[in-house]
Design a protein around this motif. Structure first.
Motif, PDB file in Angstrom:
ATOM      1  N   VAL A  94       0.862  -1.182   0.000  1.00 41.72           N
ATOM      2  CA  VAL A  94       0.000   0.000   0.000  1.00 41.72           C
ATOM      3  C   VAL A  94       0.897   1.229   0.000  1.00 41.72           C
ATOM      4  O   VAL A  94       1.518   1.571   1.009  1.00 41.72           O
ATOM      5  CB  VAL A  94      -0.946   0.018   1.212  1.00 41.72           C
ATOM      6  N   ASP A 114       1.428   4.744   0.380  1.00 45.72           N
ATOM      7  CA  ASP A 114       0.689   5.781   1.113  1.00 45.72           C
ATOM      8  C   ASP A 114       1.118   7.186   0.674  1.00 45.72           C
ATOM      9  O   ASP A 114       1.640   7.972   1.454  1.00 45.72           O
ATOM     10  CB  ASP A 114       0.912   5.594   2.615  1.00 45.72           C
ATOM     11  N   ILE A 148      -1.216  -0.932  -4.250  1.00 44.57           N
ATOM     12  CA  ILE A 148      -2.414  -0.104  -4.086  1.00 44.57           C
ATOM     13  C   ILE A 148      -1.944   1.292  -3.704  1.00 44.57           C
ATOM     14  O   ILE A 148      -1.240   1.459  -2.712  1.00 44.57           O
ATOM     15  CB  ILE A 148      -3.341  -0.661  -2.987  1.00 44.57           C
ATOM     16  N   ARG A 149      -2.329   2.273  -4.486  1.00 38.60           N
ATOM     17  CA  ARG A 149      -1.909   3.649  -4.193  1.00 38.60           C
ATOM     18  C   ARG A 149      -3.043   4.414  -3.535  1.00 38.60           C
ATOM     19  O   ARG A 149      -4.209   4.273  -3.916  1.00 38.60           O
ATOM     20  CB  ARG A 149      -1.472   4.349  -5.479  1.00 38.60           C
ATOM     21  N   GLN A 150      -2.689   5.218  -2.545  1.00 36.02           N
ATOM     22  CA  GLN A 150      -3.681   6.072  -1.897  1.00 36.02           C
ATOM     23  C   GLN A 150      -3.009   7.368  -1.460  1.00 36.02           C
ATOM     24  O   GLN A 150      -1.779   7.450  -1.371  1.00 36.02           O
ATOM     25  CB  GLN A 150      -4.289   5.367  -0.685  1.00 36.02           C
ATOM     26  N   LYS A 156      -3.550   3.897   8.413  1.00 40.90           N
ATOM     27  CA  LYS A 156      -4.536   3.871   7.335  1.00 40.90           C
ATOM     28  C   LYS A 156      -4.082   2.950   6.212  1.00 40.90           C
ATOM     29  O   LYS A 156      -4.895   2.206   5.633  1.00 40.90           O
ATOM     30  CB  LYS A 156      -4.762   5.281   6.789  1.00 40.90           C
ATOM     31  N   ALA A 157      -2.795   2.968   5.900  1.00 44.82           N
ATOM     32  CA  ALA A 157      -2.275   2.092   4.854  1.00 44.82           C
ATOM     33  C   ALA A 157      -2.393   0.625   5.262  1.00 44.82           C
ATOM     34  O   ALA A 157      -2.726  -0.239   4.436  1.00 44.82           O
ATOM     35  CB  ALA A 157      -0.819   2.450   4.553  1.00 44.82           C
ATOM     36  N   THR A 196      -5.997  -0.433   4.842  1.00 46.69           N
ATOM     37  CA  THR A 196      -6.297  -0.670   3.430  1.00 46.69           C
ATOM     38  C   THR A 196      -5.817  -2.055   2.997  1.00 46.69           C
ATOM     39  O   THR A 196      -6.528  -2.798   2.315  1.00 46.69           O
ATOM     40  CB  THR A 196      -5.638   0.407   2.549  1.00 46.69           C
TER      41      THR A 196
END
Length: 220
Positions: free
Chosen positions: A36, A38, A58-60, A67-68, A71
């Motif tokens: 992830v 972040d 997964i990019r956010q 939070k990462a 996810t």
């Protein structure tokens, strides 16, 4: 028993390939590796994706390591999920030992192991129980019951809070007295040294635990 490896990562381009390499060297490979990203501003995502076809990035937007991690846990589809910080390493038989333990102890929801520090500023032989993201393997359903990993002010204490909530819910966690992981100590990392601004997270999670206890006492 299949497992997914979850790595929350922020600007970890210097260490992410070595971190993923320690997963790819496991005696029992994961079914899937979720990194992830972040909100990194470096080449973390590109380098991670290039390690193996098992890796899904997964990019956010930047929201914090908690939070990462949340996810990544939500994206896991296997019975077990193991987590790892982006600058740490697993020893080769880490996953196999934990899978074997959980198979032999169906009453146990999650298992951790000993961890040793390494790096330029780490004392040789600095080893102890690793109640941390880097050593955790947990039944995915149990992890999802606990809920989100919060990001305290300053960024420290997220797993302390999450594990406390897990125990309060009756999630059964065990510690193996076997060295399973290596924790990197380096200037600039979130866990490096004492830092008043970062350490305020510990005070916040202690306050949250006190509020939960007051709520339980009031309801009893």
């Amino acid at each position: 028993m299949n497992y997914t490896a979850v790595i929350p990562a922020y600007n970890a381009s210097e260490t992410i390939e070595e971190c993923l390499g320690s997963i790819m060297a496991q005696s029992v490979l994961p079914q899937r590796i979720i990194v992830v990203d972040d909100g990194s501003t470096d080449a973390t995502a590109k380098r991670a994706a290039g390690v193996s076809d098992l890796v899904e990035v997964i990019r956010q937007a930047n929201g914090g390591v908690g939070k990462a991690t949340t996810t990544g846990l939500a994206a896991s589809r296997t019975e077990l999920t193991a987590t790892l910080d982006a600058d740490d390493l697993w020893l080769r038989d880490k996953s196999e030992r934990q899978i074997t333990y959980l198979a032999a102890h169906p009453e146990c929801d999650g298992v951790f192991g000993a961890m040793r520090t390494f790096g330029a500023d780490a004392r040789a032989g600095d080893e102890g129980p690793g109640w941390s993201r880097t050593t955790m393997m947990i039944r995915t359903a149990a992890a999802l019951r606990v809920g989100p990993v919060i990001d305290p002010g300053g960024g420290r204490g997220d797993m302390i809070d999450w594990l406390a909530r897990a125990r309060e819910m009756g999630v059964q966690l065990a510690m193996m007295d076997t060295l399973l992981s290596l924790r990197r100590i380096r200037p600039g990392s979130l866990s490096y040294g004492r830092d008043a601004a970062r350490d305020r997270g510990y005070a916040q999670v202690a306050w949250l635990a006190l509020q939960r206890r007051k709520s339980r006492d009031k309801g009893s």
